[in-house]
Design a protein around this motif. Structure first.
Motif, short mmCIF file in Angstrom:
data_model
loop_
_atom_site.label_atom_id
_atom_site.label_comp_id
_atom_site.label_asym_id
_atom_site.label_seq_id
_atom_site.Cartn_x
_atom_site.Cartn_y
_atom_site.Cartn_z
N GLY A 34 0.77 -1.23 0.00
CA GLY A 34 0.00 0.00 0.00
C GLY A 34 0.80 1.28 0.00
O GLY A 34 0.28 2.34 0.30
N VAL A 35 2.09 1.21 -0.36
CA VAL A 35 2.90 2.42 -0.39
C VAL A 35 3.15 2.88 -1.82
O VAL A 35 3.22 2.07 -2.74
CB VAL A 35 4.24 2.26 0.38
N TRP A 36 3.25 4.18 -1.99
CA TRP A 36 3.40 4.76 -3.32
C TRP A 36 4.72 4.39 -3.98
O TRP A 36 4.84 4.40 -5.19
CB TRP A 36 3.29 6.28 -3.23
N SER A 37 5.75 4.05 -3.22
CA SER A 37 7.06 3.75 -3.79
C SER A 37 7.15 2.34 -4.38
O SER A 37 8.18 1.99 -4.94
CB SER A 37 8.15 3.95 -2.74
N PHE A 65 -12.44 3.29 -6.17
CA PHE A 65 -12.53 2.44 -4.99
C PHE A 65 -11.85 3.12 -3.82
O PHE A 65 -10.99 3.96 -4.00
CB PHE A 65 -11.90 1.06 -5.24
N ALA A 66 -12.26 2.72 -2.65
CA ALA A 66 -11.63 3.25 -1.44
C ALA A 66 -10.36 2.46 -1.18
O ALA A 66 -10.33 1.24 -1.33
CB ALA A 66 -12.58 3.12 -0.26
N SER A 67 -9.33 3.15 -0.84
CA SER A 67 -8.06 2.50 -0.58
C SER A 67 -7.25 3.35 0.39
O SER A 67 -7.34 4.57 0.37
CB SER A 67 -7.29 2.33 -1.89
N THR A 68 -6.46 2.70 1.19
CA THR A 68 -5.55 3.41 2.06
C THR A 68 -4.16 3.25 1.47
O THR A 68 -3.78 2.15 1.06
CB THR A 68 -5.58 2.81 3.48
N SER A 69 -3.42 4.35 1.41
CA SER A 69 -2.07 4.28 0.88
C SER A 69 -1.16 5.24 1.64
O SER A 69 -1.64 6.14 2.31
CB SER A 69 -2.06 4.61 -0.61
N ALA A 70 0.13 5.02 1.50
CA ALA A 70 1.12 5.88 2.13
C ALA A 70 1.96 6.54 1.05
O ALA A 70 2.62 5.87 0.27
CB ALA A 70 2.01 5.07 3.06
N ALA A 71 1.90 7.87 0.97
CA ALA A 71 2.67 8.62 -0.02
C ALA A 71 4.10 8.79 0.48
O ALA A 71 4.45 9.79 1.08
CB ALA A 71 2.01 9.97 -0.27
N ASP A 72 4.92 7.79 0.20
CA ASP A 72 6.29 7.75 0.74
C ASP A 72 7.34 8.01 -0.34
O ASP A 72 8.40 7.42 -0.34
CB ASP A 72 6.54 6.41 1.40
#
Length: 88
Positions: A34-37, A65-72
């Motif tokens: 779930g991370v952007w990298s 869609f609903a999603s959780t992500s980390a903009a790293d």
């Protein structure tokens, strides 16, 4: 002649200010984390195969869609973030 020189200089200056390459990336993650990298989370087209994470001057889209992500991604400039209700 002077006006055309100024106009030409302005056009060159504007072209240097524009990003050389910009791609719209589409979130399909989370692939596993779930991370952007993570490259596997980002195709260059809706429904396409993931290619690579966004880089400076890219745009990002989240589709339907609903999603959780980390903009790293660190300190980079994303040109736009778009939320779409369905695939384009």
């Amino acid at each position: 002649m002077r006006a055309s020189t100024v106009c030409c200089a302005m056009l060159i200056g504007l072209s240097l200010a524009l990003p050389a390459h910009a791609t719209q990336k589409y979130w399909v993650g989370p692939a596993s984390d779930g991370v952007w990298s993570t490259n596997a989370n980002w195709p260059d087209s809706p429904g396409g195969s993931p290619t690579s994470k966004p880089i400076a001057n890219d745009g990002v889209s989240f589709i339907g869609f609903a999603s959780t992500s980390a903009a790293d991604l660190g300190a980079i400039a994303i040109t736009n973030i778009t939320f779409l209700t369905e695939r384009c």
